[in-house]
Design a protein around this motif. Sequence first.
Motif, PDB file in Angstrom:
ATOM      1  N   GLY A  36       0.644  -1.167  -0.070  1.00 30.46           N
ATOM      2  CA  GLY A  36      -0.063   0.151  -0.042  1.00 30.46           C
ATOM      3  C   GLY A  36       0.846   1.186  -0.001  1.00 30.46           C
ATOM      4  O   GLY A  36       0.572   2.228  -0.457  1.00 30.46           O
ATOM      5  N   GLU A  37       2.075   1.137   0.615  1.00 33.35           N
ATOM      6  CA  GLU A  37       2.838   2.488   0.892  1.00 33.35           C
ATOM      7  C   GLU A  37       3.781   2.404  -0.546  1.00 33.35           C
ATOM      8  O   GLU A  37       4.493   3.491  -0.727  1.00 33.35           O
ATOM      9  N   GLU A  38       3.845   1.332  -1.291  1.00 34.27           N
ATOM     10  CA  GLU A  38       4.407   1.320  -2.670  1.00 34.27           C
ATOM     11  C   GLU A  38       5.877   1.657  -2.389  1.00 34.27           C
ATOM     12  O   GLU A  38       6.680   2.095  -3.114  1.00 34.27           O
ATOM     13  N   ASP A  39       6.422   0.998  -1.041  1.00 40.03           N
ATOM     14  CA  ASP A  39       7.985   0.875  -0.658  1.00 40.03           C
ATOM     15  C   ASP A  39       8.450  -0.309  -1.360  1.00 40.03           C
ATOM     16  O   ASP A  39       8.390  -1.633  -0.975  1.00 40.03           O
ATOM     17  N   ILE A  40       9.069  -0.217  -2.351  1.00 37.03           N
ATOM     18  CA  ILE A  40       9.729  -1.455  -3.523  1.00 37.03           C
ATOM     19  C   ILE A  40      10.691  -2.214  -2.474  1.00 37.03           C
ATOM     20  O   ILE A  40      10.641  -3.551  -2.679  1.00 37.03           O
ATOM     21  N   GLU A  41      11.311  -1.410  -1.844  1.00 34.69           N
ATOM     22  CA  GLU A  41      12.596  -2.382  -1.152  1.00 34.69           C
ATOM     23  C   GLU A  41      11.874  -3.270  -0.050  1.00 34.69           C
ATOM     24  O   GLU A  41      12.050  -4.408   0.069  1.00 34.69           O
ATOM     25  N   ARG A  42      11.032  -2.597   0.877  1.00 35.43           N
ATOM     26  CA  ARG A  42      10.376  -3.548   1.743  1.00 35.43           C
ATOM     27  C   ARG A  42       9.541  -4.504   1.161  1.00 35.43           C
ATOM     28  O   ARG A  42       9.387  -5.737   1.621  1.00 35.43           O
ATOM     29  N   PHE A  43       8.776  -4.076  -0.107  1.00 33.45           N
ATOM     30  CA  PHE A  43       7.847  -5.116  -0.688  1.00 33.45           C
ATOM     31  C   PHE A  43       8.703  -6.312  -1.063  1.00 33.45           C
ATOM     32  O   PHE A  43       8.061  -7.541  -1.208  1.00 33.45           O
ATOM     33  N   VAL A  44       9.848  -6.162  -1.835  1.00 34.71           N
ATOM     34  CA  VAL A  44      10.609  -7.261  -2.204  1.00 34.71           C
ATOM     35  C   VAL A  44      10.995  -8.247  -1.188  1.00 34.71           C
ATOM     36  O   VAL A  44      11.097  -9.196  -1.154  1.00 34.71           O
ATOM     37  N   ASP A  45      11.540  -7.544  -0.111  1.00 35.36           N
ATOM     38  CA  ASP A  45      11.674  -8.369   1.233  1.00 35.36           C
ATOM     39  C   ASP A  45      10.512  -9.055   1.940  1.00 35.36           C
ATOM     40  O   ASP A  45      10.573 -10.298   1.792  1.00 35.36           O
ATOM     41  N   ASP A  46       9.127  -8.292   1.615  1.00 36.27           N
ATOM     42  CA  ASP A  46       8.086  -9.086   2.249  1.00 36.27           C
ATOM     43  C   ASP A  46       7.655 -10.089   1.093  1.00 36.27           C
ATOM     44  O   ASP A  46       7.357 -11.283   1.674  1.00 36.27           O
ATOM     45  N   LEU A  47       7.958  -9.813   0.033  1.00 41.75           N
ATOM     46  CA  LEU A  47       7.349 -10.829  -1.307  1.00 41.75           C
ATOM     47  C   LEU A  47       8.281 -12.122  -0.836  1.00 41.75           C
ATOM     48  O   LEU A  47       7.883 -13.476  -1.164  1.00 41.75           O
ATOM     49  N   ASN A  48       9.527 -11.848  -0.825  1.00 43.07           N
ATOM     50  CA  ASN A  48      10.599 -13.157  -0.682  1.00 43.07           C
ATOM     51  C   ASN A  48      10.310 -13.868   0.431  1.00 43.07           C
ATOM     52  O   ASN A  48      10.141 -15.179   0.440  1.00 43.07           O
ATOM     53  N   ARG A  49       9.726 -13.291   1.490  1.00 42.69           N
ATOM     54  CA  ARG A  49       9.453 -14.186   2.747  1.00 42.69           C
ATOM     55  C   ARG A  49       8.182 -14.908   2.623  1.00 42.69           C
ATOM     56  O   ARG A  49       8.333 -16.075   2.932  1.00 42.69           O
ATOM     57  N   ILE A  50       7.351 -14.315   1.989  1.00 37.02           N
ATOM     58  CA  ILE A  50       6.236 -15.115   1.487  1.00 37.02           C
ATOM     59  C   ILE A  50       6.469 -15.988   0.486  1.00 37.02           C
ATOM     60  O   ILE A  50       5.756 -17.222   0.797  1.00 37.02           O
ATOM     61  N   ILE A  51       7.026 -15.781  -0.551  1.00 35.40           N
ATOM     62  CA  ILE A  51       7.570 -16.964  -1.332  1.00 35.40           C
ATOM     63  C   ILE A  51       8.240 -18.297  -0.651  1.00 35.40           C
ATOM     64  O   ILE A  51       7.802 -19.481  -0.852  1.00 35.40           O
ATOM     65  N   ILE A  52       9.115 -17.721   0.169  1.00 35.13           N
ATOM     66  CA  ILE A  52       9.673 -18.918   1.038  1.00 35.13           C
ATOM     67  C   ILE A  52       8.830 -19.750   1.796  1.00 35.13           C
ATOM     68  O   ILE A  52       8.975 -21.016   1.729  1.00 35.13           O
ATOM     69  N   GLU A  53       7.788 -18.928   2.573  1.00 32.03           N
ATOM     70  CA  GLU A  53       6.918 -19.724   3.344  1.00 32.03           C
ATOM     71  C   GLU A  53       5.533 -20.285   2.609  1.00 32.03           C
ATOM     72  O   GLU A  53       5.267 -21.535   3.122  1.00 32.03           O
ATOM     73  N   THR A  54       5.332 -19.927   1.342  1.00 31.75           N
ATOM     74  CA  THR A  54       4.223 -20.640   0.710  1.00 31.75           C
ATOM     75  C   THR A  54       4.397 -21.088  -0.561  1.00 31.75           C
ATOM     76  O   THR A  54       3.566 -21.773  -1.009  1.00 31.75           O
ATOM     77  N   GLY A  55       5.742 -20.858  -1.161  1.00 35.72           N
ATOM     78  CA  GLY A  55       5.775 -21.171  -2.451  1.00 35.72           C
ATOM     79  C   GLY A  55       5.142 -20.699  -3.491  1.00 35.72           C
ATOM     80  O   GLY A  55       5.175 -20.861  -4.674  1.00 35.72           O
ATOM     81  N   MET A  56       4.534 -19.247  -3.268  1.00 38.57           N
ATOM     82  CA  MET A  56       3.778 -18.459  -4.040  1.00 38.57           C
ATOM     83  C   MET A  56       4.528 -18.272  -5.531  1.00 38.57           C
ATOM     84  O   MET A  56       5.618 -17.991  -5.517  1.00 38.57           O
ATOM     85  N   GLU A  57       3.727 -18.518  -6.618  1.00 38.01           N
ATOM     86  CA  GLU A  57       4.443 -18.366  -7.979  1.00 38.01           C
ATOM     87  C   GLU A  57       3.917 -17.160  -8.731  1.00 38.01           C
ATOM     88  O   GLU A  57       4.453 -16.768  -9.729  1.00 38.01           O
ATOM     89  N   ILE A  58       2.460 -16.890  -8.519  1.00 35.18           N
ATOM     90  CA  ILE A  58       1.759 -16.031  -9.621  1.00 35.18           C
ATOM     91  C   ILE A  58       1.170 -14.900  -8.549  1.00 35.18           C
ATOM     92  O   ILE A  58       0.663 -15.060  -7.448  1.00 35.18           O
ATOM     93  N   LEU A  59       1.185 -13.759  -9.024  1.00 39.54           N
ATOM     94  CA  LEU A  59       0.623 -12.401  -8.330  1.00 39.54           C
ATOM     95  C   LEU A  59      -0.385 -11.837  -9.282  1.00 39.54           C
ATOM     96  O   LEU A  59      -0.106 -11.647 -10.402  1.00 39.54           O
TER      97      LEU A  59
END
Length: 307
Positions: A36-59
């Motif tokens: 929501g804040e469009e903070d790309i640096e934090r978003f990349v970190d958050d997204l990477n954590r979610i990918i590791i935890e869930t295996g998410m492939e598609i957004l």
Amino acid sequence: KYPEEGYTIIGLDDTPLTSAIFAPYVDLVYLVKSMGEEDIERFVDDLNRIIIETGMEILIPCYDREVYFFNKYRSRIENLGIKLLIPSGESLKKAAKPFLSNLNEIGINVPKTIKVSDEANIEKTCGELGFPLVCKGIIKDAYIANNVAEAKSFFQKIREIWHGGKGSVLFQQFIFGETITISGVANDESKVVGRVIMKKLGIDSKGTTWSGTTIHSEEIDRLCDKVIKHLNWIGPFELEFIKDIKSGEHFLFEINPRIPSWIYLSKIAGCNVPKLIVDLLSQKEIRKNLDFRDEIIFSRYSEEVFY
């Protein structure tokens, strides 16, 4: 949940106050304020954590602002192994509300629209468009004004909510008629591979759909194909038309660069648009699906959630 398809549905939101996070369609929900804040640096970190935890492939983005955000940082997101099916920046620009009237050049009717940046010009603009007229934010929000006082009030309201008290607001000719919307997905050749057409039966004061029914329309299909091809569009879309009650002509008044909130209707009607998005990104063989059932009606309701 869709165990029969083998998918896990993960919801991402930037606030715990969005009612959709309590919907039964998702398996997991993550609060991602950086989106929501469009903070790309934090978003990349958050997204990477979610990918590791869930295996998410598609957004799949669900809001206009997310489409623009993901488009701007597409390479950063895709480098994480995430697949996106979204339009190009050029396509998004051509489809934006301030430039929609350019489609008149290819024979698409668009209501007369004037961009207003100064309150002093509101009365003159109202005189040109007549009443009622529609006041719209550049990105989101719309109100129907019946006089100059309401037009000025909505002008200030939209600017305060979406533009920090500054910026421009669109004033648009109001077309009397029925609203017909088409939502679907286009492949990388800008060909529509699946879509559903819905006539709005009930809307709120902002035009948000609360009930509707599926219909077939060769004219809407023709106009949709023409617009998608002209825009070189890739990915999901929603085109909103009004069929003028007097002339019978269709006016395109908005293009949304994502699937709409009513898209579950597509699955019930027999053309699952979100699944087609996943299939395209998964490089599965796509069988063009332009068939769906007529007269499937949906009605939205609200209920309180306590937590």
